[in-house]
Structures are given as C-alpha cells and as structure tokens.
Design a protein around this motif. Structure first.
Motif, short mmCIF file in Angstrom:
data_model
loop_
_atom_site.label_atom_id
_atom_site.label_comp_id
_atom_site.label_asym_id
_atom_site.label_seq_id
_atom_site.Cartn_x
_atom_site.Cartn_y
_atom_site.Cartn_z
N ILE A 2 20.49 7.76 -32.33
CA ILE A 2 20.26 9.00 -33.07
C ILE A 2 19.57 8.73 -34.40
CG2 ILE A 2 21.40 10.97 -34.17
CD1 ILE A 2 23.61 10.72 -32.02
N TRP A 3 20.01 7.69 -35.10
CA TRP A 3 19.46 7.53 -36.45
C TRP A 3 18.50 6.34 -36.61
CZ3 TRP A 3 24.83 6.58 -39.05
CH2 TRP A 3 25.20 5.25 -38.95
N ARG A 4 18.29 5.54 -35.58
CA ARG A 4 17.39 4.40 -35.73
C ARG A 4 16.08 4.58 -34.95
NH1 ARG A 4 16.13 -0.92 -33.80
NH2 ARG A 4 15.95 -2.39 -35.52
N PHE A 5 16.17 4.95 -33.67
CA PHE A 5 14.96 5.02 -32.84
C PHE A 5 13.89 5.96 -33.40
CE2 PHE A 5 12.57 7.38 -29.65
CZ PHE A 5 11.81 6.36 -29.11
N PRO A 6 14.23 7.20 -33.81
CA PRO A 6 13.17 8.11 -34.27
C PRO A 6 12.33 7.50 -35.39
CG PRO A 6 15.20 9.33 -33.94
CD PRO A 6 15.55 7.88 -33.81
N TYR A 7 12.99 6.88 -36.37
CA TYR A 7 12.25 6.33 -37.51
C TYR A 7 11.46 5.09 -37.10
CZ TYR A 7 11.24 4.88 -42.29
OH TYR A 7 10.58 4.53 -43.46
N VAL A 8 12.02 4.24 -36.24
CA VAL A 8 11.29 3.05 -35.77
C VAL A 8 10.02 3.48 -35.04
CG1 VAL A 8 11.38 1.11 -34.15
CG2 VAL A 8 13.33 1.57 -35.63
N ALA A 9 10.13 4.50 -34.18
CA ALA A 9 8.95 4.99 -33.47
C ALA A 9 7.92 5.55 -34.44
CB ALA A 9 9.37 6.05 -32.46
N TYR A 10 8.38 6.32 -35.40
CA TYR A 10 7.50 6.95 -36.39
C TYR A 10 6.74 5.89 -37.21
CZ TYR A 10 6.22 9.34 -40.76
OH TYR A 10 5.54 9.81 -41.84
N PHE B 179 24.13 17.79 -28.13
CA PHE B 179 22.87 17.37 -28.73
C PHE B 179 21.72 18.20 -28.18
CE2 PHE B 179 19.64 14.51 -30.39
CZ PHE B 179 20.21 14.14 -31.59
N GLY B 180 21.82 18.63 -26.92
CA GLY B 180 20.79 19.50 -26.37
C GLY B 180 20.71 20.82 -27.11
N VAL B 181 21.88 21.41 -27.42
CA VAL B 181 21.90 22.66 -28.18
C VAL B 181 21.32 22.43 -29.58
CG1 VAL B 181 23.40 24.42 -29.21
CG2 VAL B 181 23.86 23.60 -26.89
N LEU B 182 21.67 21.30 -30.20
CA LEU B 182 21.14 20.97 -31.53
C LEU B 182 19.62 20.86 -31.49
CD1 LEU B 182 22.55 18.52 -34.10
CD2 LEU B 182 20.19 18.23 -33.39
N VAL B 183 19.08 20.20 -30.46
CA VAL B 183 17.63 20.03 -30.35
C VAL B 183 16.95 21.39 -30.21
CG1 VAL B 183 15.78 19.14 -28.88
CG2 VAL B 183 17.72 17.67 -29.46
N LEU C 112 15.05 12.22 -26.77
CA LEU C 112 15.65 13.51 -27.14
C LEU C 112 16.08 13.50 -28.60
CD1 LEU C 112 16.69 16.30 -26.05
CD2 LEU C 112 18.90 15.17 -25.66
N ALA C 113 16.67 12.38 -29.03
CA ALA C 113 17.08 12.25 -30.43
C ALA C 113 15.87 12.31 -31.36
CB ALA C 113 17.84 10.95 -30.64
N GLY C 114 14.78 11.67 -30.96
CA GLY C 114 13.57 11.70 -31.77
C GLY C 114 13.04 13.12 -31.95
N ILE C 115 13.08 13.90 -30.88
CA ILE C 115 12.62 15.29 -30.95
C ILE C 115 13.50 16.09 -31.90
CG2 ILE C 115 12.38 17.42 -29.62
CD1 ILE C 115 11.61 15.63 -27.21
N GLY C 116 14.81 15.98 -31.75
CA GLY C 116 15.72 16.74 -32.59
C GLY C 116 15.64 16.34 -34.05
N VAL C 117 15.62 15.05 -34.32
CA VAL C 117 15.61 14.56 -35.70
C VAL C 117 14.31 14.94 -36.41
CG1 VAL C 117 15.48 12.46 -37.11
CG2 VAL C 117 17.27 12.69 -35.37
N PHE C 118 13.16 14.74 -35.76
CA PHE C 118 11.91 15.02 -36.45
C PHE C 118 11.57 16.50 -36.50
CE2 PHE C 118 11.26 10.61 -36.95
CZ PHE C 118 10.32 10.50 -37.97
N ALA C 119 12.10 17.29 -35.57
CA ALA C 119 11.96 18.74 -35.73
C ALA C 119 12.69 19.19 -36.99
CB ALA C 119 12.51 19.46 -34.50
N ALA C 120 13.89 18.64 -37.20
CA ALA C 120 14.67 18.98 -38.41
C ALA C 120 14.00 18.44 -39.67
CB ALA C 120 16.08 18.42 -38.29
N LEU C 121 13.44 17.22 -39.61
CA LEU C 121 12.75 16.66 -40.78
C LEU C 121 11.48 17.44 -41.10
CD1 LEU C 121 13.15 12.82 -40.15
CD2 LEU C 121 14.32 14.19 -41.87
N GLY C 122 10.81 17.96 -40.06
CA GLY C 122 9.65 18.81 -40.29
C GLY C 122 10.02 20.08 -41.04
N PHE C 123 11.15 20.67 -40.67
CA PHE C 123 11.65 21.84 -41.39
C PHE C 123 11.92 21.50 -42.85
CE2 PHE C 123 15.64 23.77 -42.96
CZ PHE C 123 15.24 25.09 -43.08
N MET C 124 12.55 20.33 -43.06
CA MET C 124 12.89 19.91 -44.42
C MET C 124 11.62 19.70 -45.25
SD MET C 124 15.20 16.59 -45.49
CE MET C 124 15.51 16.15 -47.19
#
Length: 520
Positions: free
Chosen positions: A29-37, A189-193, A271-283
């Motif tokens: 949840i907290w490592r893969f999205p940033y590593v990919a980015y 997590f699906g609902v969160l995404v 899935l975690a990458g989608i949820g995390v970066f959608a939220a970071l885009g909002f921020m």
C-alpha cells in the motif's frame, strides 16, 4: 516422547489465501506506488513484470518446494538438505523474530488512526500531531526518556489478537482468519479506490503515476528497484513460504499456486497504486502544487499525507479514513501472523513443544520485546534503522545465500524441479533453472554490493554511527549470529527423516479415511 502429527491446511484455497495474506502487507500500500512513480511510471511495469517472472515466482516456487518436500520449518528443512545448512534455516527464523517485533507497532498506529479519522483528531497539522502529540518522538537517537501508553495499549491489543489466532492452529486460526481478512481487505480497499477515483484531481494523480518514461528502461537502478520491490513484497527470503508450504497435503499444485499468489500480490499492488495516486492527485489540486510535491511513501504517506487528504475531503472523510486505516490493519495482521508462525513452527519442530506452549513462549517473547521497545520516545528511530538494515542485510542477503547454497553449493535444483513437476500442472522447464541459477543470484548480489557502497559512503538518514552500529548493523548481524549459535546448539539433536514423516502422514491419512468410512 511421541511425535505430534503435523498440522495441514484444510484446503488449497485456505493455503493460497494465507500466502496472499502474508504477501499483501503494508509495503504493497505505501511502498509500491511511490517506487513505480519514481522509476518510470507506466514504463516501470516492464521491469516489474520481468522481475516477477525471473525472480519472484521462481523463488516462491523454490521455497514452496523446500517446505513441501521436506515437511518442516526452515531449520529442519535446510538440515534435511544438508546438515550444515541448518544454520541458514535458523537465520531465516531469527529474521522474522526481528521483523515481528517492530511490524506490530505500525499496525497499532493504524488502529489508533482508524479512531482518529472519525473526527480528524490530527487537526490542521498532521505532521506535528503524528510525531509530536501521538508518538512524542525525541529530538534524536539516545536513551529512552518516556513510555507512551497511547501506543502501548493498541500494541498490546494487536499482540493478543495475533497470539490467540496462532494458538488456535494453522487450520482453525491462520486459515480461518485469512478466509475473512483477504476478502474483507479487497472489499474495503476496493471501495476506497472507487471513492478516490471520484475525487477532483484523481486523473492528475493517475497521469503522474502511469505516464511512461521509456528512457527509464535503460537505467540500471530502475531494474534494481523492480527486483527489490518484487523480492520484498512476496514474503520470500525469510522462511515464511517454506513454513507455510510444509503444512500442505502431499498432492498439491505448487507451481500453479505460486503463479496465483504472485499475480494476486502484484494485482493488489497495482490497485494500491491507483487508489494512492488518485488521492494524491486530489491533494495536489487542492493545494495548487504538482503531484511530485505531495508524492511520498512509507510512514509519511500513511500517517501524514493521508490524514491531510482526509481532512480536505468535501464529503465522506470519516468513511475514507476508516477504509484506509482499516485496510492497513487487516493487511498488517495477516502478514504478522505469517511472520510469527515461522518462529513458532521452528521451535515446535526442533523441541517437540506443543503449539500453545510454543506460541506463549516464543510468540510471547516477541510481543514483550515489541511492547518494551517501541512505545518509547526512541521507538521510531529504532524502527527506522532496524527495518532498513534487516531488509537489506537480513532478508535479501538470506535469500541470496539460500539460492547460492541450494543451486551452486548443494546442486539440489534438479531435485527440487522434479519434485515440483511431479505434482504440479505448470512445468518449470529450463527457465526456472536459469532464473535461480543465474539471474536471481546475480541481481541480488548486485543489490548487495550497490547497497553496501552507498551505506559505507553515506550514513543512513545521517544517524550517529554508534546508533547505526547498535540498531542497524548490530541487529542484522545479530540475526545471523543467532542462526549460527542455534545451529550449533541443535547439531547433535537428530531429526526424523522426511521419508518417516511421509510414511506417518500416509498412516494418519489412512486412519482418517477409515474413520470417515466407518462413520458413514
């Protein structure tokens, strides 16, 4: 003393859910999205998939094969490969003990933050609240200066839940828990995404994550990052999958199970990458800055950035917070169960101790160290250093040594391949031998050398050298030393042959079948 029957999973599905639960943890949840980015965005998927197919799944199959073929936790399984290799098995037990000690406290933080999110109790300064009011972190490494009951109480609760589930056994405790945890995690997590994708600016975050930078493909550090992410996210290298596979029935599809577990883990990471970066885009849109100014990972993402996001949501802030931190708790507990089970299983196998006494003794000792160290004002510094060094010079190094020992020193890969192919639906062929005999050791070896050069040049996080020697190098080296010492202590205590264990399984299976037939 009569030998206790070895426990077994109730079904292949139960084993798969437990293996997936172990692999899907906080890092997904907290490592893969940033590593990919940071490593090419959408282009990172190419080295990531190559790493999955040439290192992740081959190593997963090897650990399944060792555990299933030798029907034991790492010390006994490695001893059955070769008597001197028992030290490697005990090393792979000492590492989960260390990881379990600090992993539980992060789950405890998430428990508290699930409650904090109901009223956004972190206020206007999530950073100051987390490090100051909640953790009460000291100004720098030193002697502990205070004990934090706000962290200790949820930590005690986490350990009670974990030890109770472990005491219930592999089938009634771990398997049943994961049959609830994993579907629940996917739903939460699906609902969160979905909620994150509906936020203003979500597309901005997704563009930042998935827009490919194809030039990154030629950068060696990107490939090292891909292999590192795969290696650390699949729970390989520190005995978990050896232990879990030892509880499988004799006839089971090992290669197919590894493919399912590997791709399920990677799917959740996406899935975690989608949820995390959608939220970071909002921020980013709300703050009027670029995504790269708000993108982060690890503890900062979970306990600083996400609280900031939750506080600025126009609607559904309480639900979003509960979904996010609830997902962290569930993912963490399912992984912690597997981590501590390695230690419990090893003690059972080498001492003949029953499950409940083993859980209360070694699981209890892990919990006590955790509760004593991490609710202090020094806890965060210790966690940071221990996590960095035990991952880089414990888990990764132990995985490298295991591959080199099995493939090069003992030359047992052909035997492991025959065992897997005799019971599996997917043939391994030459790619498996090449991956483990050449690609994986070369990549892991390069990661070790590259990491050491950096480590010896620049002190990690600029911590004082005495602190790194104690909490970093000392802990990682101590795990290796413990492995050697335990192997020496148990060197004269023989174990039954794997053939005797298999014969006993057959007798027990025949008795159970006869009892069922007689009762029908």
């Amino acid at each position: 003393m009569p030998k206790a029957n070895r426990e077994q999973w109730g079904s292949r599905t139960g084993f798969l859910l437990a293996a997936i639960g172990s692999a899907i943890g906080l890092g997904n949840i907290w490592r893969f999205p940033y590593v990919a980015y940071e490593n090419g965005g959408g282009a990172f998927i190419v080295p990531y998939l190559v790493a999955l197919l040439t290192a992740g799944i081959p190593l997963l199959i090897l650990e399944y094969a060792i555990g299933h073929r030798f029907r034991a936790s790492p010390p006994v399984a490695m001893r059955r490969l070769a008597k001197p290799a028992e030290a490697l098995g005990w090393w792979q037990v000492a590492i989960p003990f260390v990881v379990g000690v600090y992993y539980a406290v992060i789950i405890a933080w998430a428990v508290r933050y699930a409650g904090f999110s109901l009223g956004q109790q972190w206020g206007a300064d999530p950073d100051g609240f987390f490090f100051g009011e909640f953790l009460r972190v000291a100004d720098g490494p030193g002697a502990p200066g205070g004990y934090n009951a706000d962290v200790a109480l949820p930590l005690i609760a986490v350990w009670i839940v974990v030890l109770v589930l472990l005491a219930m056994g592999v089938r009634r405790g771990i398997e049943r828990a994961n049959k609830v945890f994993i579907p629940l995690l996917v739903v939460l997590f699906g609902v969160l995404v979905v909620q994150a994708l509906l936020l203003e600016g979500a597309s901005t975050g997704l563009d930042a994550l998935f827009t490919p930078d194809w030039s990154a493909i030629t950068d060696g550090s990107v490939w090292v990052a891909a292999y590192g992410q795969i290696f650390f996210s699949l729970s390989i290298g520190f005995g978990i999958m050896v232990t879990y596979a030892s509880y499988l029935r004799r006839r089971v599809d090992l290669s197919g199970s590894a493919l399912v577990a590997g791709f399920a883990n990677s799917s959740f990471e996406l899935l975690a990458g989608i949820g995390v970066f959608a939220a970071l885009g909002f921020m980013a849109v709300q703050s009027g800055v670029a995504v790269d100014e708000v993108a982060t990972s690890g503890i900062g993402l979970a306990f600083v950035a996400f609280p900031q996001i939750i506080s600025t949501l126009p609607v559904g802030a309480n639900l979003f917070g509960l979904l996010f931190f609830g997902s962290l708790v569930i993912a963490g507990i399912s992984s912690l169960l597997s981590i501590v089970q390695v230690v419990v299983s090893a003690v059972q196998d080498r001492t003949g101790m029953g499950r409940v006494p083993a859980v209360l003794s070694v699981g209890g000792a892990t919990a006590l160290v955790s509760i004593a160290v991490f609710p202090t004002d020094q806890g965060l510094f210790v966690l940071d250093a221990v996590d960095h060094f035990i991952n880089a010079y414990g888990i990764a190094l132990a995985g490298l040594v295991m591959v080199v020992v099995v493939a090069w020193a003992l030359r047992r890969l052909p035997e492991m391949q025959r065992h897997v192919e005799s019971i599996s639906s997917v043939p391994l062929r030459i790619w498996w031998m090449v991956a483990l005999g050449a690609i994986t050791p070369l990549v892991l070896g390069w990661m070790m050398i590259d990491g050491l050069i950096t480590e010896l040049t620049v002190p990690y996080e600029d911590y004082p050298q005495w602190f790194l020697n104690a909490a970093g190098w000392g802990v990682a080296g101590g795990a290796l030393l413990v492995g050697i010492v335990l192997a020496v202590l148990f060197r004269n205590r023989e174990v039954t042959s794997v053939d005797e264990d298999l014969e006993e399984e057959e007798r027990n299976g025949a008795k159970a079948a006869g009892a069922e037939e007689g009762g029908s």
